[in-house]
Design a protein around this motif. Sequence first.
Motif, PDB file in Angstrom:
ATOM      1  N   TRP A   1      -1.382  15.378  -7.074  1.00  0.00           N
ATOM      2  CA  TRP A   1      -0.318  14.378  -7.036  1.00  0.00           C
ATOM      3  C   TRP A   1       0.563  14.505  -8.264  1.00  0.00           C
ATOM      4  O   TRP A   1       0.087  14.829  -9.364  1.00  0.00           O
TER       5      TRP A   1
ATOM      6  N   GLU B   1       0.832  -1.193   0.000  1.00  0.00           N
ATOM      7  CA  GLU B   1       0.000   0.000   0.000  1.00  0.00           C
ATOM      8  C   GLU B   1       0.877   1.257   0.000  1.00  0.00           C
ATOM      9  O   GLU B   1       2.026   1.232   0.431  1.00  0.00           O
TER      10      GLU B   1
ATOM     11  N   ALA C   1      -2.202  12.052   5.964  1.00  0.00           N
ATOM     12  CA  ALA C   1      -2.748  10.894   5.260  1.00  0.00           C
ATOM     13  C   ALA C   1      -3.034  11.256   3.808  1.00  0.00           C
ATOM     14  O   ALA C   1      -3.327  12.406   3.491  1.00  0.00           O
ATOM     15  N   SER C   2      -2.974  10.262   2.945  1.00  0.00           N
ATOM     16  CA  SER C   2      -3.116  10.512   1.506  1.00  0.00           C
ATOM     17  C   SER C   2      -4.456  11.126   1.146  1.00  0.00           C
ATOM     18  O   SER C   2      -4.545  11.916   0.195  1.00  0.00           O
ATOM     19  N   TYR C   3      -5.500  10.824   1.933  1.00  0.00           N
ATOM     20  CA  TYR C   3      -6.822  11.336   1.559  1.00  0.00           C
ATOM     21  C   TYR C   3      -6.963  12.848   1.754  1.00  0.00           C
ATOM     22  O   TYR C   3      -7.933  13.448   1.308  1.00  0.00           O
ATOM     23  N   ASP C   4      -5.999  13.471   2.397  1.00  0.00           N
ATOM     24  CA  ASP C   4      -6.026  14.919   2.586  1.00  0.00           C
ATOM     25  C   ASP C   4      -5.352  15.671   1.449  1.00  0.00           C
ATOM     26  O   ASP C   4      -5.316  16.898   1.465  1.00  0.00           O
ATOM     27  N   TYR C   5      -4.786  14.973   0.498  1.00  0.00           N
ATOM     28  CA  TYR C   5      -4.037  15.611  -0.570  1.00  0.00           C
ATOM     29  C   TYR C   5      -4.799  15.552  -1.887  1.00  0.00           C
ATOM     30  O   TYR C   5      -5.264  14.501  -2.310  1.00  0.00           O
ATOM     31  N   ASP C   6      -4.918  16.735  -2.489  1.00  0.00           N
ATOM     32  CA  ASP C   6      -5.746  16.877  -3.679  1.00  0.00           C
ATOM     33  C   ASP C   6      -4.971  16.717  -4.984  1.00  0.00           C
ATOM     34  O   ASP C   6      -5.554  16.382  -6.015  1.00  0.00           O
TER      35      ASP C   6
END
Length: 125
Positions: free
Chosen positions: A115, A44, A108-113
């Motif tokens: 990439w 992951e 955490a990755s879900y906080d990043y818009d």
Amino acid sequence: QVQLVESGGGSVQAGGSLRLSCAASGYTNSVNSMAWFRQAPGKEREGVAAIYTRGGSTYYADSVKGRFTISQDNAENTVHLQMNNLKPEDTAMYFCAAGRIWRISYFASYDYDYWGQGTQVTVSS
């Protein structure tokens, strides 16, 4: 929109160093946090390091503390990840990320818009 372009990946032997860079462009005024994540084949995605771009606070994964350093160059809208004493287990695709949210105690990755496309780091023993 924010565009991110990573550079600096490559192949090194264990104990060596690499410096990753992530150049941000576009609507960067909306960004409060930038981070590096990595993903090895079959594993992951995991957070490596993050920085609060407004104040400089940083977080590190336990596995890289004392070896990696995240920093920013505000004039160039660039974030760097200096990686020293690399280990074979650091082998992965490294991704730069940018977002509006900065949390006090974790990232955490879900906080990043936004990439980047990723840059490969390979460490041989």
